[in-house]
Design a protein around this motif. Structure first.
Motif, short mmCIF file in Angstrom:
data_model
loop_
_atom_site.label_atom_id
_atom_site.label_comp_id
_atom_site.label_asym_id
_atom_site.label_seq_id
_atom_site.Cartn_x
_atom_site.Cartn_y
_atom_site.Cartn_z
N LYS A 17 0.85 -1.19 0.00
CA LYS A 17 0.00 0.00 0.00
C LYS A 17 0.89 1.24 0.00
O LYS A 17 1.67 1.46 0.92
N LEU A 18 0.77 2.06 -1.03
CA LEU A 18 1.56 3.29 -1.14
C LEU A 18 0.86 4.46 -0.47
O LEU A 18 1.46 5.18 0.32
N THR A 19 -0.40 4.67 -0.83
CA THR A 19 -1.23 5.70 -0.19
C THR A 19 -2.62 5.10 0.00
O THR A 19 -2.85 3.93 -0.30
N ASP A 20 -3.56 5.92 0.49
CA ASP A 20 -4.93 5.45 0.64
C ASP A 20 -5.60 5.16 -0.69
O ASP A 20 -6.64 4.49 -0.73
N LYS A 21 -5.01 5.66 -1.79
CA LYS A 21 -5.63 5.48 -3.11
C LYS A 21 -4.67 4.90 -4.14
O LYS A 21 -4.91 5.04 -5.35
N ALA A 22 -3.63 4.26 -3.71
CA ALA A 22 -2.67 3.67 -4.66
C ALA A 22 -2.00 2.45 -4.05
O ALA A 22 -1.63 2.45 -2.87
N VAL A 23 -1.84 1.41 -4.86
CA VAL A 23 -1.23 0.15 -4.44
C VAL A 23 -0.27 -0.30 -5.53
O VAL A 23 -0.53 -0.09 -6.72
N ILE A 24 0.85 -0.90 -5.15
CA ILE A 24 1.80 -1.46 -6.10
C ILE A 24 1.95 -2.95 -5.84
O ILE A 24 1.91 -3.40 -4.69
N ALA A 25 2.09 -3.71 -6.92
CA ALA A 25 2.38 -5.14 -6.82
C ALA A 25 3.58 -5.42 -7.72
O ALA A 25 3.65 -4.92 -8.85
N THR A 26 4.53 -6.22 -7.23
CA THR A 26 5.81 -6.41 -7.91
C THR A 26 6.16 -7.88 -7.99
O THR A 26 6.09 -8.60 -7.00
N SER A 27 6.56 -8.31 -9.18
CA SER A 27 7.06 -9.67 -9.38
C SER A 27 8.52 -9.59 -9.79
O SER A 27 9.05 -8.53 -10.09
N GLY A 28 9.19 -10.75 -9.82
CA GLY A 28 10.60 -10.78 -10.20
C GLY A 28 11.47 -11.21 -9.04
O GLY A 28 11.13 -12.12 -8.29
N MET A 29 12.61 -10.56 -8.91
CA MET A 29 13.57 -10.91 -7.86
C MET A 29 13.11 -10.31 -6.53
O MET A 29 12.92 -9.09 -6.42
N GLN A 30 12.96 -11.15 -5.52
CA GLN A 30 12.39 -10.69 -4.25
C GLN A 30 13.30 -9.71 -3.54
O GLN A 30 12.82 -8.78 -2.88
N ALA A 31 14.61 -9.88 -3.64
CA ALA A 31 15.53 -8.94 -2.99
C ALA A 31 15.37 -7.54 -3.60
O ALA A 31 15.33 -6.54 -2.88
N ASP A 32 15.29 -7.46 -4.92
CA ASP A 32 15.08 -6.16 -5.57
C ASP A 32 13.69 -5.62 -5.29
O ASP A 32 13.50 -4.40 -5.19
N THR A 33 12.70 -6.50 -5.15
CA THR A 33 11.36 -6.05 -4.80
C THR A 33 11.36 -5.35 -3.45
O THR A 33 10.79 -4.27 -3.30
N SER A 34 11.99 -5.96 -2.45
CA SER A 34 12.04 -5.35 -1.12
C SER A 34 12.77 -4.02 -1.15
O SER A 34 12.34 -3.04 -0.52
N THR A 35 13.88 -3.96 -1.89
CA THR A 35 14.64 -2.72 -1.97
C THR A 35 13.84 -1.63 -2.66
O THR A 35 13.79 -0.48 -2.20
N LEU A 36 13.18 -1.97 -3.76
CA LEU A 36 12.38 -0.97 -4.49
C LEU A 36 11.24 -0.45 -3.62
O LEU A 36 10.98 0.75 -3.58
N HIS A 37 10.57 -1.32 -2.90
CA HIS A 37 9.47 -0.88 -2.04
C HIS A 37 9.97 0.05 -0.93
O HIS A 37 9.30 1.03 -0.57
N LYS A 38 11.15 -0.23 -0.38
CA LYS A 38 11.71 0.67 0.64
C LYS A 38 12.01 2.04 0.05
O LYS A 38 11.75 3.07 0.68
N VAL A 39 12.57 2.07 -1.15
CA VAL A 39 12.87 3.35 -1.80
C VAL A 39 11.59 4.14 -2.06
O VAL A 39 11.54 5.36 -1.82
N LEU A 40 10.54 3.46 -2.53
CA LEU A 40 9.29 4.15 -2.81
C LEU A 40 8.66 4.70 -1.53
O LEU A 40 8.14 5.83 -1.53
#
Length: 232
Positions: A108-131
């Motif tokens: 959950k990014l905001t009350d009106k936006a959500v992101i879902a990510t596939s691929g490499m899980q390590a990069d997924t976690s890093t990208l979500h932290k950056v966002l």
């Protein structure tokens, strides 16, 4: 098992909420030759063979390293007039193994936006932290949440900034825009994106995208829709 998130106009949010392998790829290419021909020679040397007119090039070991691992996953988003549904599976793949079936790919990014990510899980976690860091920084500077359109552009810029050593991720963003209408955004690994109503990404895209195109968008039907006044 899977995850699903629904974003509605009333700003409600619901959610049911790496590893590396194959680091070394040894390959030894040594052409057959009598042992006397290859004695006291280094890999890459060309020596005479015992067979008339023939030469032998000695091979060596080639070592390669890949920093990426595809941990699989399928993510999709379906948007409507005043809602957007973002869903993903929760299975973490590692080659032929499944270490866990409870990994989270939806954020959950905001009350009106959500992101879902596939691929490499390590990069997924890093990208979500950056966002999450960029979203919080924006809220402190502007005293408001980032809009869906702004989030989509920010994610594209973030991915493009890493284009020479990209995040091995494939993202979809869904939510409600400023006019109260649901939209979804699909991305490639380096930030190219488009705004659509339905989108799918990940290892199951080739199977799921045709289904949602046909059943949700009404495309690729065998029989085209007839006009209302048609007698056929």
């Amino acid at each position: 098992l899977g995850q699903i998130a629904v974003v509605r106009q009333d700003a409600s949010f619901a959610s049911s909420q790496a590893a590396m392998s194959n680091l070394l790829y040894p390959r030894t290419d040594i052409f057959s030759a009598p042992s006397a021909d290859i004695a006291r020679n280094s890999p890459g040397d060309t020596v005479a063979s015992s067979q008339p007119g023939a030469t032998v090039t000695l091979g060596g070991k080639q070592v390669a390293f890949s920093p990426y691992e595809n941990n699989g996953g399928t993510v999709l988003a379906v948007a409507g007039k005043d809602f957007c549904i973002v869903a993903s599976d929760t299975r973490f793949g590692l080659g032929y193994s499944v270490p866990t079936r409870r990994v989270s790919r939806v954020l959950k990014l905001t009350d009106k936006a959500v992101i879902a990510t596939s691929g490499m899980q390590a990069d997924t976690s890093t990208l979500h932290k950056v966002l999450k860091f960029k979203l919080r920084q924006y809220e402190h500077q502007h005293a408001k949440e980032m809009t869906l359109a702004a989030i989509s552009q920010m994610l594209g810029n973030t991915l493009y900034f890493k284009r020479f050593f990209p995040y091995y991720t494939f993202n979809v963003v869904g939510g409600i825009d400023e006019d109260g209408e649901g939209f979804a955004y699909g991305y490639d690994a380096i930030g190219s994106f488009e705004r659509v109503k339905v989108v799918c990404s990940g290892t199951g895209q080739s199977m799921i995208q045709p289904v949602i195109d046909n059943q949700v968008r009404g495309l690729s039907r065998l029989m085209p829709p007839f006009p209302a006044n048609s007698t056929a």
